[in-house]
Design a protein around this motif. Structure first.
Motif, PDB file in Angstrom:
ATOM      1  N   GLY A   9     -32.779  61.125  -4.674  1.00 56.39           N
ATOM      2  CA  GLY A   9     -33.987  61.610  -5.157  1.00 56.39           C
ATOM      3  C   GLY A   9     -34.353  61.233  -6.528  1.00 56.39           C
ATOM      4  O   GLY A   9     -35.459  60.904  -7.026  1.00 56.39           O
ATOM      5  N   TRP A  10     -33.265  61.427  -7.472  1.00 55.99           N
ATOM      6  CA  TRP A  10     -33.372  61.095  -8.762  1.00 55.99           C
ATOM      7  C   TRP A  10     -33.867  59.604  -9.100  1.00 55.99           C
ATOM      8  O   TRP A  10     -34.522  59.435  -9.837  1.00 55.99           O
ATOM      9  CB  TRP A  10     -32.051  61.635  -9.714  1.00 55.99           C
ATOM     10  CG  TRP A  10     -32.111  61.223 -11.127  1.00 55.99           C
ATOM     11  CD1 TRP A  10     -31.707  60.144 -11.499  1.00 55.99           C
ATOM     12  CD2 TRP A  10     -32.837  61.948 -12.137  1.00 55.99           C
ATOM     13  NE1 TRP A  10     -31.905  60.130 -13.034  1.00 55.99           N
ATOM     14  CE2 TRP A  10     -32.647  61.479 -13.240  1.00 55.99           C
ATOM     15  CE3 TRP A  10     -33.629  63.065 -11.918  1.00 55.99           C
ATOM     16  CZ2 TRP A  10     -33.336  62.070 -14.530  1.00 55.99           C
ATOM     17  CZ3 TRP A  10     -34.130  63.575 -13.135  1.00 55.99           C
ATOM     18  CH2 TRP A  10     -34.113  63.079 -14.309  1.00 55.99           C
ATOM     19  N   GLN A  34     -26.744  52.771  -7.939  1.00 57.64           N
ATOM     20  CA  GLN A  34     -27.546  53.807  -8.438  1.00 57.64           C
ATOM     21  C   GLN A  34     -27.451  54.936  -7.715  1.00 57.64           C
ATOM     22  O   GLN A  34     -27.049  56.087  -8.412  1.00 57.64           O
ATOM     23  CB  GLN A  34     -28.973  53.406  -8.663  1.00 57.64           C
ATOM     24  CG  GLN A  34     -29.154  52.265  -9.909  1.00 57.64           C
ATOM     25  CD  GLN A  34     -30.823  52.057  -9.992  1.00 57.64           C
ATOM     26  OE1 GLN A  34     -31.672  51.939  -9.089  1.00 57.64           O
ATOM     27  NE2 GLN A  34     -31.213  52.107 -10.998  1.00 57.64           N
ATOM     28  N   HIS A  35     -27.688  54.948  -6.345  1.00 57.80           N
ATOM     29  CA  HIS A  35     -27.535  56.105  -5.816  1.00 57.80           C
ATOM     30  C   HIS A  35     -26.194  56.467  -5.708  1.00 57.80           C
ATOM     31  O   HIS A  35     -26.088  57.901  -5.823  1.00 57.80           O
ATOM     32  CB  HIS A  35     -27.753  55.583  -4.403  1.00 57.80           C
ATOM     33  CG  HIS A  35     -29.245  55.394  -4.062  1.00 57.80           C
ATOM     34  ND1 HIS A  35     -29.682  54.592  -2.960  1.00 57.80           N
ATOM     35  CD2 HIS A  35     -30.530  55.252  -4.936  1.00 57.80           C
ATOM     36  CE1 HIS A  35     -30.953  54.339  -2.868  1.00 57.80           C
ATOM     37  NE2 HIS A  35     -31.476  54.791  -4.249  1.00 57.80           N
ATOM     38  N   LEU A  36     -25.136  55.671  -5.491  1.00 56.26           N
ATOM     39  CA  LEU A  36     -23.765  56.232  -5.945  1.00 56.26           C
ATOM     40  C   LEU A  36     -23.347  56.643  -7.266  1.00 56.26           C
ATOM     41  O   LEU A  36     -22.977  57.794  -7.143  1.00 56.26           O
ATOM     42  CB  LEU A  36     -22.720  55.039  -5.408  1.00 56.26           C
ATOM     43  CG  LEU A  36     -21.386  55.285  -5.340  1.00 56.26           C
ATOM     44  CD1 LEU A  36     -21.081  56.376  -4.311  1.00 56.26           C
ATOM     45  CD2 LEU A  36     -20.600  53.961  -5.249  1.00 56.26           C
ATOM     46  N   LEU A  74     -22.531  61.814 -10.299  1.00 56.81           N
ATOM     47  CA  LEU A  74     -23.015  62.577 -11.261  1.00 56.81           C
ATOM     48  C   LEU A  74     -23.296  64.108 -10.829  1.00 56.81           C
ATOM     49  O   LEU A  74     -23.142  65.267 -11.241  1.00 56.81           O
ATOM     50  CB  LEU A  74     -23.993  62.128 -12.151  1.00 56.81           C
ATOM     51  CG  LEU A  74     -23.573  61.185 -13.190  1.00 56.81           C
ATOM     52  CD1 LEU A  74     -24.781  60.692 -14.012  1.00 56.81           C
ATOM     53  CD2 LEU A  74     -22.608  61.663 -14.140  1.00 56.81           C
ATOM     54  N   ALA A  75     -24.189  64.055  -9.710  1.00 54.47           N
ATOM     55  CA  ALA A  75     -24.855  65.177  -9.122  1.00 54.47           C
ATOM     56  C   ALA A  75     -23.527  66.077  -8.485  1.00 54.47           C
ATOM     57  O   ALA A  75     -23.614  67.260  -8.498  1.00 54.47           O
ATOM     58  CB  ALA A  75     -25.814  64.845  -8.070  1.00 54.47           C
ATOM     59  N   ALA A 114     -34.495  58.706   3.926  1.00 54.75           N
ATOM     60  CA  ALA A 114     -34.815  60.112   3.556  1.00 54.75           C
ATOM     61  C   ALA A 114     -34.244  61.076   4.861  1.00 54.75           C
ATOM     62  O   ALA A 114     -33.890  62.154   4.618  1.00 54.75           O
ATOM     63  CB  ALA A 114     -36.320  60.271   3.186  1.00 54.75           C
ATOM     64  N   VAL A 115     -34.560  60.633   5.931  1.00 52.67           N
ATOM     65  CA  VAL A 115     -34.388  61.261   7.168  1.00 52.67           C
ATOM     66  C   VAL A 115     -32.863  61.286   7.244  1.00 52.67           C
ATOM     67  O   VAL A 115     -32.561  62.619   7.485  1.00 52.67           O
ATOM     68  CB  VAL A 115     -35.049  60.815   8.429  1.00 52.67           C
ATOM     69  CG1 VAL A 115     -34.575  61.299   9.723  1.00 52.67           C
ATOM     70  CG2 VAL A 115     -36.671  60.778   8.327  1.00 52.67           C
TER      71      VAL A 115
END
Length: 173
Positions: free
Chosen positions: A165-166, A103-105, A110-111, A14-15
Motif C-alpha cells: 500500500g505504501w 520495494q514491496h518486500l 519495515l512495516a 490487492a485481492v
C-alpha cells in the motif's frame, strides 16, 4: 489489452493480500489454497501477457516470484516467518514482478518491524520494547515461528499489505 494488464495484476494482488491479511489475522496462518489461487492468477496473467504484450513481462513476473519467495525462504529457515508467508510473497512477486517486488518486500519488512516494536511497546513499555528488540535481533528461535514462543509475532500478511500500500501510495504522489 496491454494497458489493462497492470490494472489486472494490481487488482489481483490487492485481492490476494486482503484475503491473506484477513485470514492470517484471524487464524494465524495463510492457507495453501489461497496462495495457490494467487499463483494461478499470476500464471494466467503471464499467459495473457505472453500473447498480447512482450515476453519481458513474463520474465519480470518469474523473477519477482523467485526474488520474493527466495528472500523470505531465508527468513523462514531462520524461524522468522511461516511457510504461508513465503508462498504468499512468491505469489505476490509473480503478480507484481521484478523490480516492484523488491520495494514491496523492503517496505513490508519495515512495516513488520514497526508492528513488532509497536506491539512490544504496547505490552511492556518502551524500555521493555528496546530490550525485547535486542533479544529478537540476537537470538535464534529453536522452532519455526508458529504461535507465541516468547518472541513477539505479527501477521506478515498485514505487514506486506501495508508495504505494498505504501509503494502504491508513493507511486501516485
Amino acid at each position: 489489452m496491454t494497458d489493462l494488464l497492470p490494472w489486472l495484476q494490481n487488482g489481483a494482488l490487492a485481492v490476494l493480500l486482503a484475503a491473506a491479511t484477513i485470514w492470517d489475522c484471524r487464524e494465524g496462518r495463510i492457507p495453501n489454497w489461497l496462495t495457490a489461487l494467487g499463483g494461478a492468477a499470476g500464471l494466467l496473467l503471464c499467459a495473457v501477457a505472453w500473447t498480447t504484450a512482450d515476453s519481458s513481462v513474463v520474465v519480470r513476473a518469474f523473477c519477482g516470484a523467485a526474488v520474493g519467495g527466495g528472500a523470505l525462504l531465508f527468513v523462514f529457515l531462520g524461524g522468522g516467518v511461516g511457510g504461508g508467508d513465503v508462498k504468499l510473497m512468491a505469489a505476490a512477486g509473480l503478480l507484481a514482478g521484478y523490480p516492484a517486488v523488491v520495494q514491496h518486500l523492503f517496505y513490508g519488512m519495515l512495516a513488520a518491524l514497526a508492528l513488532i516494536l509497536g506491539r512490544m511497546a504496547w505490552q511492556g513499555g518502551v524500555p521493555a520494547a528496546l530490550r525485547g528488540a535486542w533479544t529478537v535481533a540476537t537470538t535464534r528461535p529453536t522452532a519455526p515461528a508458529s504461535g507465541d514462543q516468547g518472541r513477539p509475532s505479527v501477521s506478515f500478511a498485514l505487514a506486506l499489505t501495508v508495504g505494498v500500500g505504501w509503494v502504491w501510495l508513493m507511486s501516485v504522489l
